[in-house]
Design a protein around this motif. Structure first.
Motif, PDB file in Angstrom:
ATOM      1  N   LYS A 208       7.074 -23.927 -33.131  1.00  0.00           N
ATOM      2  CA  LYS A 208       6.689 -22.995 -34.202  1.00  0.00           C
ATOM      3  C   LYS A 208       6.558 -23.715 -35.546  1.00  0.00           C
ATOM      4  O   LYS A 208       5.635 -23.456 -36.317  1.00  0.00           O
ATOM      5  CB  LYS A 208       7.719 -21.876 -34.320  1.00  0.00           C
ATOM      6  CG  LYS A 208       7.630 -20.831 -33.218  1.00  0.00           C
ATOM      7  CD  LYS A 208       8.706 -19.766 -33.375  1.00  0.00           C
ATOM      8  CE  LYS A 208       8.646 -18.748 -32.247  1.00  0.00           C
ATOM      9  NZ  LYS A 208       9.714 -17.732 -32.357  1.00  0.00           N
ATOM     10  N   SER A 209       7.509 -24.618 -35.815  1.00  0.00           N
ATOM     11  CA  SER A 209       7.457 -25.347 -37.090  1.00  0.00           C
ATOM     12  C   SER A 209       6.232 -26.255 -37.151  1.00  0.00           C
ATOM     13  O   SER A 209       5.647 -26.450 -38.225  1.00  0.00           O
ATOM     14  CB  SER A 209       8.736 -26.177 -37.280  1.00  0.00           C
ATOM     15  OG  SER A 209       8.844 -27.171 -36.288  1.00  0.00           O
TER      16      SER A 209
ATOM     17  N   ASN B  74       9.265 -33.612 -29.084  1.00  0.00           N
ATOM     18  CA  ASN B  74       9.565 -34.036 -30.464  1.00  0.00           C
ATOM     19  C   ASN B  74       8.549 -35.056 -30.959  1.00  0.00           C
ATOM     20  O   ASN B  74       8.051 -34.972 -32.091  1.00  0.00           O
ATOM     21  CB  ASN B  74      10.976 -34.633 -30.532  1.00  0.00           C
ATOM     22  CG  ASN B  74      12.054 -33.609 -30.252  1.00  0.00           C
ATOM     23  OD1 ASN B  74      11.871 -32.429 -30.477  1.00  0.00           O
ATOM     24  ND2 ASN B  74      13.193 -34.059 -29.746  1.00  0.00           N
TER      25      ASN B  74
ATOM     26  N   ASN C 226      11.338 -24.072 -28.779  1.00  0.00           N
ATOM     27  CA  ASN C 226      10.448 -23.062 -29.363  1.00  0.00           C
ATOM     28  C   ASN C 226      10.369 -23.175 -30.879  1.00  0.00           C
ATOM     29  O   ASN C 226       9.297 -23.035 -31.482  1.00  0.00           O
ATOM     30  CB  ASN C 226      10.914 -21.660 -28.978  1.00  0.00           C
ATOM     31  CG  ASN C 226      10.686 -21.352 -27.508  1.00  0.00           C
ATOM     32  OD1 ASN C 226       9.985 -22.099 -26.816  1.00  0.00           O
ATOM     33  ND2 ASN C 226      11.278 -20.290 -27.016  1.00  0.00           N
ATOM     34  N   GLN C 227      11.525 -23.432 -31.508  1.00  0.00           N
ATOM     35  CA  GLN C 227      11.555 -23.567 -32.965  1.00  0.00           C
ATOM     36  C   GLN C 227      10.761 -24.786 -33.428  1.00  0.00           C
ATOM     37  O   GLN C 227      10.054 -24.727 -34.434  1.00  0.00           O
ATOM     38  CB  GLN C 227      13.005 -23.685 -33.457  1.00  0.00           C
ATOM     39  CG  GLN C 227      13.795 -22.385 -33.400  1.00  0.00           C
ATOM     40  CD  GLN C 227      13.179 -21.299 -34.252  1.00  0.00           C
ATOM     41  OE1 GLN C 227      12.594 -20.353 -33.737  1.00  0.00           O
ATOM     42  NE2 GLN C 227      13.292 -21.420 -35.557  1.00  0.00           N
ATOM     43  N   LYS C 228      10.862 -25.865 -32.667  1.00  0.00           N
ATOM     44  CA  LYS C 228      10.124 -27.080 -33.025  1.00  0.00           C
ATOM     45  C   LYS C 228       8.624 -26.856 -32.918  1.00  0.00           C
ATOM     46  O   LYS C 228       7.845 -27.301 -33.769  1.00  0.00           O
ATOM     47  CB  LYS C 228      10.559 -28.237 -32.122  1.00  0.00           C
ATOM     48  CG  LYS C 228      11.956 -28.758 -32.420  1.00  0.00           C
ATOM     49  CD  LYS C 228      12.421 -29.750 -31.383  1.00  0.00           C
ATOM     50  CE  LYS C 228      13.860 -30.197 -31.663  1.00  0.00           C
ATOM     51  NZ  LYS C 228      14.393 -31.079 -30.603  1.00  0.00           N
TER      52      LYS C 228
ATOM     53  N   ARG D   5      18.165 -17.194 -29.283  1.00  0.00           N
ATOM     54  CA  ARG D   5      19.411 -17.551 -29.956  1.00  0.00           C
ATOM     55  C   ARG D   5      20.469 -16.469 -29.742  1.00  0.00           C
ATOM     56  O   ARG D   5      21.644 -16.770 -29.487  1.00  0.00           O
ATOM     57  CB  ARG D   5      19.144 -17.753 -31.453  1.00  0.00           C
ATOM     58  CG  ARG D   5      20.378 -18.123 -32.275  1.00  0.00           C
ATOM     59  CD  ARG D   5      19.985 -18.405 -33.707  1.00  0.00           C
ATOM     60  NE  ARG D   5      19.210 -17.307 -34.270  1.00  0.00           N
ATOM     61  CZ  ARG D   5      18.592 -17.350 -35.449  1.00  0.00           C
ATOM     62  NH1 ARG D   5      18.651 -18.456 -36.170  1.00  0.00           N
ATOM     63  NH2 ARG D   5      17.942 -16.310 -35.910  1.00  0.00           N
TER      64      ARG D   5
ATOM     65  N   THR E 141       3.214 -23.762 -37.715  1.00  0.00           N
ATOM     66  CA  THR E 141       3.253 -22.974 -38.958  1.00  0.00           C
ATOM     67  C   THR E 141       2.573 -23.698 -40.108  1.00  0.00           C
ATOM     68  O   THR E 141       1.785 -23.099 -40.860  1.00  0.00           O
ATOM     69  CB  THR E 141       4.709 -22.640 -39.333  1.00  0.00           C
ATOM     70  OG1 THR E 141       5.304 -21.896 -38.270  1.00  0.00           O
ATOM     71  CG2 THR E 141       4.765 -21.829 -40.613  1.00  0.00           C
TER      72      THR E 141
ATOM     73  N   LYS F  76      16.251 -12.408 -29.576  1.00  0.00           N
ATOM     74  CA  LYS F  76      15.730 -13.762 -29.511  1.00  0.00           C
ATOM     75  C   LYS F  76      16.583 -14.610 -28.572  1.00  0.00           C
ATOM     76  O   LYS F  76      17.676 -14.217 -28.166  1.00  0.00           O
ATOM     77  CB  LYS F  76      15.711 -14.388 -30.911  1.00  0.00           C
ATOM     78  CG  LYS F  76      14.810 -13.643 -31.894  1.00  0.00           C
ATOM     79  CD  LYS F  76      14.847 -14.314 -33.258  1.00  0.00           C
ATOM     80  CE  LYS F  76      13.947 -13.568 -34.250  1.00  0.00           C
ATOM     81  NZ  LYS F  76      13.984 -14.180 -35.599  1.00  0.00           N
TER      82      LYS F  76
ATOM     83  N   PHE G 203      15.541 -22.404 -27.109  1.00  0.00           N
ATOM     84  CA  PHE G 203      15.380 -21.962 -28.495  1.00  0.00           C
ATOM     85  C   PHE G 203      14.990 -23.130 -29.402  1.00  0.00           C
ATOM     86  O   PHE G 203      14.104 -22.997 -30.254  1.00  0.00           O
ATOM     87  CB  PHE G 203      16.680 -21.319 -28.984  1.00  0.00           C
ATOM     88  CG  PHE G 203      16.656 -20.921 -30.432  1.00  0.00           C
ATOM     89  CD1 PHE G 203      15.917 -19.822 -30.847  1.00  0.00           C
ATOM     90  CD2 PHE G 203      17.361 -21.649 -31.378  1.00  0.00           C
ATOM     91  CE1 PHE G 203      15.885 -19.456 -32.184  1.00  0.00           C
ATOM     92  CE2 PHE G 203      17.327 -21.291 -32.711  1.00  0.00           C
ATOM     93  CZ  PHE G 203      16.587 -20.195 -33.120  1.00  0.00           C
ATOM     94  N   LYS G 204      15.652 -24.279 -29.211  1.00  0.00           N
ATOM     95  CA  LYS G 204      15.345 -25.453 -30.032  1.00  0.00           C
ATOM     96  C   LYS G 204      13.904 -25.910 -29.835  1.00  0.00           C
ATOM     97  O   LYS G 204      13.200 -26.239 -30.800  1.00  0.00           O
ATOM     98  CB  LYS G 204      16.315 -26.585 -29.690  1.00  0.00           C
ATOM     99  CG  LYS G 204      17.734 -26.359 -30.203  1.00  0.00           C
ATOM    100  CD  LYS G 204      18.650 -27.494 -29.775  1.00  0.00           C
ATOM    101  CE  LYS G 204      20.096 -27.234 -30.230  1.00  0.00           C
ATOM    102  NZ  LYS G 204      21.019 -28.302 -29.755  1.00  0.00           N
TER     103      LYS G 204
ATOM    104  N   GLU H 227      19.924 -22.167 -25.424  1.00  0.00           N
ATOM    105  CA  GLU H 227      19.964 -22.938 -26.673  1.00  0.00           C
ATOM    106  C   GLU H 227      18.902 -24.034 -26.665  1.00  0.00           C
ATOM    107  O   GLU H 227      18.227 -24.281 -27.676  1.00  0.00           O
ATOM    108  CB  GLU H 227      21.357 -23.548 -26.858  1.00  0.00           C
ATOM    109  CG  GLU H 227      22.410 -22.535 -27.307  1.00  0.00           C
ATOM    110  CD  GLU H 227      23.823 -23.101 -27.281  1.00  0.00           C
ATOM    111  OE1 GLU H 227      23.977 -24.284 -26.896  1.00  0.00           O
ATOM    112  OE2 GLU H 227      24.766 -22.364 -27.629  1.00  0.00           O
TER     113      GLU H 227
END
Length: 404
Positions: free
Chosen positions: A167-168, A363, A163-165, A65, A171, A63, A160-161, A157
């Protein structure tokens, strides 16, 4: 597209090793000559055996990360005065990701044989993106490999942040939608048939909504496999269509223009585009080569084709911002800010600011998306449940009148 490993000579006679993803050897020759290198040897990289593919399937993926941590630790060891070979030896012992650990072992062996680190990286295109390979090559030439690795750690980094946002944000509606569909299916297959038997006992006259609901319930209960088959075929055809060049282009264009999610996808793509291009230009990479690398990592085939127009414009002597404005794929803020950066000679700084701006916008878009989708799902689910309840209650009123 296939992966080609090449050996070439630069203008000073130095040997250069690298890799390209291209459709043919002739295309690779053209890409090598664009770098002002002389091609010496070009070989297509053969895919591994079926056994290796099966092993890769079950191995844990690397990943962003993990990649960011790898780059950060690499930079730390280099800054401490440790050689590249010894740094790789340390990193392969520290890595907790089995896939990355095995890859670092291969890197260590390649570097020990005298190959350049960038060449070793280029042999693992599924792990190390083109941006990292080219940045490592730049760091090797300039002697700033530690700084380059630190910069790439920051970049991964940040990616990654984001992508995570995203995905959340996606989801939650997916989970709620799945639960809602499951509830409706249970009502149709278990609850509705009970009422149908009761209505049949009293020979009740059924209104149209009830007839429709009963028909749906009976087909779902008796021919559930057809529903699954249709959904499976639809998913299969979609994936097959997306694998074609025309399909990828059309799907990726729809992603940028679709309702609700289109705005978010555009902002994520712009943040990724500006961030990657800023890193390349800040490291002194030639602008055309930088755009080529960004094409491979931007993650959208429609934008990739539009960036091809940008490359053509640069070759003809036009500014990046002007070419972007003409092809119409980029928001006004992007090409206007790039115009300012080109005019003032601060393009890398301006691109960094554009990336930061769109990261903030991502965001905001995620918050707005959540605010919009939550009530939308509730309204749709409420409408479906209300239709089921009304369809069941209408005949019961008739039954009550008959019994009375």
């Amino acid at each position: 597209m296939a992966t080609f490993n090449y050996t070439a000579k630069d203008m000073s006679g130095n040997t250069i090793n690298g890799t390209f993803e291209a459709a043919s050897k002739n295309e690779v020759i053209g890409l090598i000559r664009e770098k002002k290198y002389i091609p010496v040897d070009i070989r297509e990289e053969r895919s591994g055996t079926k056994l290796n593919k099966d092993i890769d399937f079950f191995e844990k993926k690397v990943k962003l990360r993990d990649l960011a941590l790898f780059c950060r630790q690499f930079a730390t060891t280099l800054r401490a005065g440790i050689t590249v070979t010894d740094s790789l030896d340390i990193l392969k012992k520290q890595s907790t990701n089995k896939r990355l650990k095995s890859v670092v072992e291969v890197l260590h062996e390649d570097v020990q044989k005298g190959n350049a680190l960038s060449y070793a990286f280029s042999k693992e295109p599924k792990i190390f993106p083109p941006l990292l390979v080219n940045m490592v090559e730049t760091g090797e030439v300039s002697g700033t490999l530690d700084a380059v690795m630190d910069k790439m750690a920051d970049h991964f980094e940040k990616e990654f942040k984001i992508n995570q946002k995203v995905k959340s944000a996606i989801t939650y509606p997916i989970v709620v939608s799945v639960v809602a569909v499951a509830v409706v299916v249970m009502l149709l297959t278990f609850v509705v048939p009970t009422f149908v038997q009761m209505f049949a006992t009293f020979n009740a006259q059924l209104p149209l909504p009830t007839k429709i609901l009963i028909s749906i319930s009976e087909t779902l209960k008796s021919f559930w496999y057809i529903y699954i088959l249709v959904i499976g075929v639809a998913i299969y055809l979609y994936k097959k269509y997306k694998e074609t060049p025309e399909g990828r282009l059309r799907v990726d264009r729809i992603k940028l223009n679709m309702p609700v999610f289109g705005d978010l996808n555009t902002k994520v793509a712009m943040s990724r585009f500006a961030s990657n291009l800023a890193v390349m230009i800040n490291s002194g990479v030639d602008i055309i080569q930088a755009v080529e690398i960004v094409q491979k990592v931007v993650g959208n085939d429609y934008l990739k084709t539009r960036l091809e127009d940008v490359k053509d414009g640069i070759r003809k002597g036009y500014g990046i911002g002007m070419t972007m404005e003409q092809n119409g794929a980029f928001p006004p803020l992007v090409y206007q800010m790039i115009d300012v950066g080109e005019s003032s000679g601060t393009l890398d700084y301006v691109l960094d600011k554009v990336s930061d701006f769109y990261e903030t916008e991502v965001n905001t878009a995620i918050s707005q998306l959540t605010t919009i989708i939550e009530p939308l799902i509730i309204v749709v689910l409420g409408f479906v449940v209300a239709f089921i309840l009304i369809s069941m209650l209408l005949p019961m009123f008739d039954l009550y009148n008959i019994i009375s």
